[in-house]
Design a protein around this motif. Sequence first.
Motif, PDB file in Angstrom:
ATOM      1  N   GLN A 293       0.899   7.392   4.972  1.00  0.00           N
ATOM      2  CA  GLN A 293       0.435   7.181   3.599  1.00  0.00           C
ATOM      3  C   GLN A 293      -0.029   5.733   3.406  1.00  0.00           C
ATOM      4  O   GLN A 293      -0.992   5.476   2.689  1.00  0.00           O
ATOM      5  CB  GLN A 293       1.533   7.554   2.596  1.00  0.00           C
ATOM      6  N   THR A 294       0.639   4.799   4.075  1.00  0.00           N
ATOM      7  CA  THR A 294       0.215   3.394   3.993  1.00  0.00           C
ATOM      8  C   THR A 294      -1.211   3.261   4.541  1.00  0.00           C
ATOM      9  O   THR A 294      -2.048   2.557   3.962  1.00  0.00           O
ATOM     10  CB  THR A 294       1.185   2.486   4.785  1.00  0.00           C
ATOM     11  N   CYS A 295      -1.495   3.959   5.646  1.00  0.00           N
ATOM     12  CA  CYS A 295      -2.837   3.906   6.243  1.00  0.00           C
ATOM     13  C   CYS A 295      -3.890   4.448   5.281  1.00  0.00           C
ATOM     14  O   CYS A 295      -4.968   3.863   5.112  1.00  0.00           O
ATOM     15  CB  CYS A 295      -2.889   4.728   7.534  1.00  0.00           C
ATOM     16  N   ILE A 296      -3.586   5.577   4.651  1.00  0.00           N
ATOM     17  CA  ILE A 296      -4.538   6.209   3.731  1.00  0.00           C
ATOM     18  C   ILE A 296      -4.790   5.288   2.532  1.00  0.00           C
ATOM     19  O   ILE A 296      -5.935   5.034   2.153  1.00  0.00           O
ATOM     20  CB  ILE A 296      -4.006   7.587   3.272  1.00  0.00           C
TER      21      ILE A 296
ATOM     22  N   PHE B 176       0.818  -1.223   0.000  1.00  0.00           N
ATOM     23  CA  PHE B 176       0.000   0.000   0.000  1.00  0.00           C
ATOM     24  C   PHE B 176       0.851   1.271   0.000  1.00  0.00           C
ATOM     25  O   PHE B 176       0.372   2.333  -0.379  1.00  0.00           O
ATOM     26  CB  PHE B 176      -0.934   0.019   1.219  1.00  0.00           C
ATOM     27  N   ALA B 177       2.115   1.120   0.429  1.00  0.00           N
ATOM     28  CA  ALA B 177       2.962   2.314   0.626  1.00  0.00           C
ATOM     29  C   ALA B 177       3.094   3.145  -0.641  1.00  0.00           C
ATOM     30  O   ALA B 177       3.041   4.370  -0.592  1.00  0.00           O
ATOM     31  CB  ALA B 177       4.326   1.896   1.149  1.00  0.00           C
ATOM     32  N   GLY B 178       3.242   2.474  -1.794  1.00  0.00           N
ATOM     33  CA  GLY B 178       3.488   3.210  -3.027  1.00  0.00           C
ATOM     34  C   GLY B 178       2.239   3.655  -3.773  1.00  0.00           C
ATOM     35  O   GLY B 178       2.333   4.279  -4.821  1.00  0.00           O
ATOM     36  N   LEU B 179       1.065   3.344  -3.262  1.00  0.00           N
ATOM     37  CA  LEU B 179      -0.164   3.639  -4.012  1.00  0.00           C
ATOM     38  C   LEU B 179      -0.515   5.120  -4.037  1.00  0.00           C
ATOM     39  O   LEU B 179      -1.165   5.599  -4.952  1.00  0.00           O
ATOM     40  CB  LEU B 179      -1.348   2.851  -3.438  1.00  0.00           C
ATOM     41  N   ASN B 180      -0.072   5.823  -2.991  1.00  0.00           N
ATOM     42  CA  ASN B 180      -0.322   7.269  -2.917  1.00  0.00           C
ATOM     43  C   ASN B 180      -1.758   7.699  -3.164  1.00  0.00           C
ATOM     44  O   ASN B 180      -2.010   8.665  -3.882  1.00  0.00           O
ATOM     45  CB  ASN B 180       0.607   8.011  -3.880  1.00  0.00           C
TER      46      ASN B 180
END
Length: 369
Positions: free
Chosen positions: A310-313, A15-19
Amino acid sequence: MAQQNRFDIEPVSRFAGLNAAVRRPREITFFSFDDDHKFRLDDSSLRYYYPPALPCDLSKGFDTFRQLDDSGDDHLDGLLDAIIAHEKEKGSKTEIDFLTWRGMMTKIMVVPFSKLDDWEMNATLFQGTIFIEENHTKKISSRQEQYSSAGRPGAMSQDLMSFWGYKFETVSLMPAPWSETSREYIESREDEVVSNYAQYCSIVRTGFGKVKMILGGEVDAVMAFKPEDKSKPIDWVELKTTAVVTNDKEQTKYERKLLKFWAQSFLLGVPRIVVGYRSQQGYLEHLEELDVQTIPDKVKMKGKGLWDGQTCISFAASFLEWLKDVITSDGVWQIRKREKVPVLEVFKLEESGHGDILSPSFVEWRTHG
Ligand code: A3P
Ligand code: MG
Ligand code: MG
């Protein structure tokens, strides 16, 4: 056997890179619970911040605490009543993908970094919107478990520690802006009876990635005053108490806690948190103001990799987009997170209807109103 759908939590790195982007939450309406916890379509329970005098004994007045009995299940009632009034005034129905209390979104957002969390929610689809509520029975039983496991000899009672949070609010807030509040009131706040009956709830429109939603949640106060101009951001302030940090282990515990502080505030667009540090005995010792936006970076800079905002979002955006493809028919669904199980499970509990999630008045308004 009911159909079961599973959303994998791990690996969270995906999820980290999904932005996924978030829309700035905007207040669309609000309501209050008054001193008797009666629902009111106004801002009468809005409070204003003014720093408390230090040090302060947060236990003072525990014997006269007016503690709200929240053993009954209010579902989404207050939120839906405010939405009915808002739609009547606007003359149109609000089209969104999700509607829920802010607390449910907080639980979903922190999932990637909260392995121990254990919760259940109920959901239903009605006129294109998924309504999510907390499963009240599960909440009550989790609380009882927490209480019975917390009886360490010499430890402060859970009730007293929870009182400290409300006492901190009472000694830090005013019922009117500073210019309209007397010095006598400010100086006598330590002697005010503490009550958690009154609440101001802000209802915002926001969005996570592709999903649009409405969230309702309590906000503690405004810094100075609420602007008349509805397009202006509101200077909300969230109050939090926490134990004074004296070593690395406690610092790490505090940084983990910041995830919940951040998510809770971020969801309603609250820009600032005032943290009241208290001793083990419940004396308020000093205050710290946190800029909500900068919390994730500050935690990251410590380099412990405890959590990533950002991972949470992006996790929440991905999960909700997935959920929209799962909940596509009538009935009541359950969303479940089990302690240490790295999956969110979703399954159908009831084949038709909406259970008790929607109030009869809301269904009536949307059907015939
Ligand atoms: P603290 O957060 O300072 O401990 P909120 O911070 O969300 O405005 O909630 C106000 C206070 O309500 C909290 O203050 C705490 O005292 C109490 N509270 C909130 N959630 C609680 C919970 N799950 N269990 C016990 N007390 C809770
Ligand atoms: Mg609060
Ligand atoms: Mg608070």
